[in-house]
Design a protein around this motif. Sequence first.
Motif, PDB file in Angstrom:
ATOM      1  N   LEU A  43       0.808  -1.215   0.000  1.00 40.36           N
ATOM      2  CA  LEU A  43       0.000   0.000   0.000  1.00 40.36           C
ATOM      3  C   LEU A  43       0.843   1.268   0.000  1.00 40.36           C
ATOM      4  O   LEU A  43       0.505   2.242  -0.676  1.00 40.36           O
ATOM      5  N   PHE A  44       1.937   1.270   0.767  1.00 45.56           N
ATOM      6  CA  PHE A  44       2.737   2.475   0.900  1.00 45.56           C
ATOM      7  C   PHE A  44       4.060   2.413   0.150  1.00 45.56           C
ATOM      8  O   PHE A  44       4.651   3.447  -0.166  1.00 45.56           O
ATOM      9  N   GLY A  45       4.544   1.199  -0.118  1.00 49.87           N
ATOM     10  CA  GLY A  45       5.879   1.047  -0.684  1.00 49.87           C
ATOM     11  C   GLY A  45       6.098   1.788  -1.980  1.00 49.87           C
ATOM     12  O   GLY A  45       7.172   2.352  -2.211  1.00 49.87           O
ATOM     13  N   GLY A  46       5.089   1.839  -2.845  1.00 48.38           N
ATOM     14  CA  GLY A  46       5.260   2.509  -4.132  1.00 48.38           C
ATOM     15  C   GLY A  46       5.393   4.011  -4.025  1.00 48.38           C
ATOM     16  O   GLY A  46       5.880   4.665  -4.962  1.00 48.38           O
ATOM     17  N   ALA A  47       4.992   4.581  -2.883  1.00 48.02           N
ATOM     18  CA  ALA A  47       5.049   6.036  -2.721  1.00 48.02           C
ATOM     19  C   ALA A  47       6.223   6.483  -1.866  1.00 48.02           C
ATOM     20  O   ALA A  47       6.407   7.685  -1.664  1.00 48.02           O
ATOM     21  N   ILE A  48       7.013   5.555  -1.348  1.00 49.05           N
ATOM     22  CA  ILE A  48       8.112   5.900  -0.446  1.00 49.05           C
ATOM     23  C   ILE A  48       9.441   5.682  -1.153  1.00 49.05           C
ATOM     24  O   ILE A  48       9.732   4.587  -1.637  1.00 49.05           O
ATOM     25  N   GLY A  55      17.262  -0.327  -3.090  1.00 48.38           N
ATOM     26  CA  GLY A  55      16.458  -1.054  -4.063  1.00 48.38           C
ATOM     27  C   GLY A  55      14.988  -0.999  -3.704  1.00 48.38           C
ATOM     28  O   GLY A  55      14.457   0.046  -3.333  1.00 48.38           O
ATOM     29  N   ARG A  56      14.324  -2.147  -3.778  1.00 52.17           N
ATOM     30  CA  ARG A  56      12.892  -2.196  -3.503  1.00 52.17           C
ATOM     31  C   ARG A  56      12.593  -1.884  -2.044  1.00 52.17           C
ATOM     32  O   ARG A  56      13.398  -2.149  -1.157  1.00 52.17           O
ATOM     33  N   TYR A  57      11.382  -1.370  -1.820  1.00 52.87           N
ATOM     34  CA  TYR A  57      11.022  -0.958  -0.465  1.00 52.87           C
ATOM     35  C   TYR A  57      11.005  -2.134   0.498  1.00 52.87           C
ATOM     36  O   TYR A  57      11.312  -1.971   1.688  1.00 52.87           O
ATOM     37  N   VAL A  58      10.666  -3.330   0.022  1.00 51.53           N
ATOM     38  CA  VAL A  58      10.633  -4.490   0.913  1.00 51.53           C
ATOM     39  C   VAL A  58      12.007  -4.737   1.531  1.00 51.53           C
ATOM     40  O   VAL A  58      12.120  -5.157   2.687  1.00 51.53           O
ATOM     41  N   ASP A  59      13.090  -4.478   0.779  1.00 51.98           N
ATOM     42  CA  ASP A  59      14.428  -4.656   1.322  1.00 51.98           C
ATOM     43  C   ASP A  59      14.704  -3.656   2.442  1.00 51.98           C
ATOM     44  O   ASP A  59      15.447  -3.958   3.385  1.00 51.98           O
ATOM     45  N   TYR A  60      14.133  -2.463   2.320  1.00 48.87           N
ATOM     46  CA  TYR A  60      14.336  -1.439   3.345  1.00 48.87           C
ATOM     47  C   TYR A  60      13.506  -1.735   4.595  1.00 48.87           C
ATOM     48  O   TYR A  60      13.980  -1.597   5.724  1.00 48.87           O
ATOM     49  N   VAL A  61      12.246  -2.124   4.399  1.00 51.26           N
ATOM     50  CA  VAL A  61      11.316  -2.193   5.525  1.00 51.26           C
ATOM     51  C   VAL A  61      11.389  -3.501   6.312  1.00 51.26           C
ATOM     52  O   VAL A  61      11.020  -3.532   7.494  1.00 51.26           O
ATOM     53  N   ALA A  62      11.857  -4.583   5.705  1.00 52.85           N
ATOM     54  CA  ALA A  62      11.845  -5.884   6.383  1.00 52.85           C
ATOM     55  C   ALA A  62      12.581  -5.870   7.725  1.00 52.85           C
ATOM     56  O   ALA A  62      12.044  -6.394   8.716  1.00 52.85           O
ATOM     57  N   PRO A  63      13.791  -5.286   7.832  1.00 50.80           N
ATOM     58  CA  PRO A  63      14.441  -5.266   9.156  1.00 50.80           C
ATOM     59  C   PRO A  63      13.633  -4.520  10.206  1.00 50.80           C
ATOM     60  O   PRO A  63      13.616  -4.907  11.376  1.00 50.80           O
ATOM     61  N   GLY A  64      12.953  -3.447   9.803  1.00 49.70           N
ATOM     62  CA  GLY A  64      12.126  -2.711  10.754  1.00 49.70           C
ATOM     63  C   GLY A  64      10.963  -3.528  11.262  1.00 49.70           C
ATOM     64  O   GLY A  64      10.617  -3.486  12.451  1.00 49.70           O
ATOM     65  N   VAL A  65      10.337  -4.301  10.380  1.00 51.91           N
ATOM     66  CA  VAL A  65       9.205  -5.135  10.800  1.00 51.91           C
ATOM     67  C   VAL A  65       9.686  -6.252  11.721  1.00 51.91           C
ATOM     68  O   VAL A  65       8.975  -6.653  12.656  1.00 51.91           O
ATOM     69  N   LEU A  66      10.886  -6.759  11.499  1.00 49.98           N
ATOM     70  CA  LEU A  66      11.438  -7.784  12.391  1.00 49.98           C
ATOM     71  C   LEU A  66      11.550  -7.255  13.822  1.00 49.98           C
ATOM     72  O   LEU A  66      11.231  -7.959  14.792  1.00 49.98           O
ATOM     73  N   VAL A  67      11.998  -6.014  13.957  1.00 46.64           N
ATOM     74  CA  VAL A  67      12.101  -5.406  15.287  1.00 46.64           C
ATOM     75  C   VAL A  67      10.711  -5.119  15.854  1.00 46.64           C
ATOM     76  O   VAL A  67      10.468  -5.245  17.056  1.00 46.64           O
ATOM     77  N   LEU A  68       9.793  -4.755  14.972  1.00 49.44           N
ATOM     78  CA  LEU A  68       8.420  -4.484  15.403  1.00 49.44           C
ATOM     79  C   LEU A  68       7.784  -5.707  16.062  1.00 49.44           C
ATOM     80  O   LEU A  68       6.943  -5.580  16.961  1.00 49.44           O
ATOM     81  N   CYS A  69       8.171  -6.901  15.623  1.00 48.68           N
ATOM     82  CA  CYS A  69       7.642  -8.136  16.208  1.00 48.68           C
ATOM     83  C   CYS A  69       7.859  -8.159  17.719  1.00 48.68           C
ATOM     84  O   CYS A  69       6.974  -8.577  18.483  1.00 48.68           O
ATOM     85  N   ALA A  70       9.044  -7.745  18.146  1.00 43.39           N
ATOM     86  CA  ALA A  70       9.356  -7.789  19.576  1.00 43.39           C
ATOM     87  C   ALA A  70       8.443  -6.864  20.362  1.00 43.39           C
ATOM     88  O   ALA A  70       8.031  -7.180  21.489  1.00 43.39           O
ATOM     89  N   GLY A  71       8.112  -5.706  19.790  1.00 41.87           N
ATOM     90  CA  GLY A  71       7.209  -4.780  20.467  1.00 41.87           C
ATOM     91  C   GLY A  71       5.820  -5.351  20.646  1.00 41.87           C
ATOM     92  O   GLY A  71       5.209  -5.226  21.718  1.00 41.87           O
ATOM     93  N   PHE A  72       5.300  -6.007  19.609  1.00 43.15           N
ATOM     94  CA  PHE A  72       3.982  -6.626  19.723  1.00 43.15           C
ATOM     95  C   PHE A  72       3.992  -7.776  20.723  1.00 43.15           C
ATOM     96  O   PHE A  72       3.059  -7.956  21.507  1.00 43.15           O
ATOM     97  N   GLY A  73       5.056  -8.569  20.702  1.00 41.52           N
ATOM     98  CA  GLY A  73       5.144  -9.690  21.630  1.00 41.52           C
ATOM     99  C   GLY A  73       5.270  -9.257  23.076  1.00 41.52           C
ATOM    100  O   GLY A  73       4.898 -10.003  23.991  1.00 41.52           O
ATOM    101  N   ALA A  74       5.777  -8.037  23.302  1.00 40.92           N
ATOM    102  CA  ALA A  74       5.958  -7.554  24.672  1.00 40.92           C
ATOM    103  C   ALA A  74       4.637  -7.420  25.405  1.00 40.92           C
ATOM    104  O   ALA A  74       4.576  -7.584  26.631  1.00 40.92           O
TER     105      ALA A  74
END
Length: 254
Positions: A43-48, A55-74
């Motif tokens: 939804l947002f990757g094409g505009a960022i 390269g592609r937005y997925v390469d940029y955002v994937a590490p951030g989402v991995l860290v986000l997992c820990a916040g949700f699990g907390a």
Amino acid sequence: MADALTHSATMVGRSVRLSSRNPDAVITALALPVLLMLVFVYLFGGAIDTGGGYGRYVDYVAPGVLVLCAGFGAGTTAMSVADDMKGAVIDRFRSLDVGGTAVLAGHVAASVVRNLAATVLVFGVAFAVGFRPAAGIGGWLASAGILLAVITAISWVAAAVGLLADSPEAAGGFTFFLAFLPYPSSAFVPVDSMPGWLHGFAEHQPLTPVIESLRGLLLGHPVGGSPWEALAWCAGLTAVSMAAAAALFRRRTA
């Protein structure tokens, strides 16, 4: 020493079993990071425009989402600790000479297990939507070490929050801030794209060096001193949270 290790192992098994009996919380903790990955990529990757040769937005955002997992699990960890403190089970444990360290270690270990499962799932989804890391063996091992360190640190912070809160609901509310922390960082957009008044916080908060380290290590970019800064933050947060949790446990059970 042997008794303490036995008690800790027993509490770890108990907390893992409790997690398996609460599938709603486990599914939520697993599903939310995956949904956010899909939302940001499609939804947002094409505009960022991240720039920096990512390269592609997925390469940029994937590490951030991995860290986000820990916040949700907390959230689950904090509520589990608060639920224990609300009931009479702690008195039962104390009558069996089970110390607070063993009880809290059980919750933290279960949190690490849940978060590692979420991390593996998010990695799988990221690969499915086009994430292509360029890391070698060393990069993967270093990334795994940093991820384990940040998951452990956030889990201990959540345990302390659970002891501080008066109820499981309040504990879940407090951990919203942990889940929110990746957003004002470099997880989803470069810090330079943020308003000037936000730069200082975004650059120097604990999760930015963690995310930058993971991104650089996985994509084969230079990381400079970011990994050491990330590990220093994780070690500091873990030490402070463990000390705070021990003090809070003594106060709550006095």
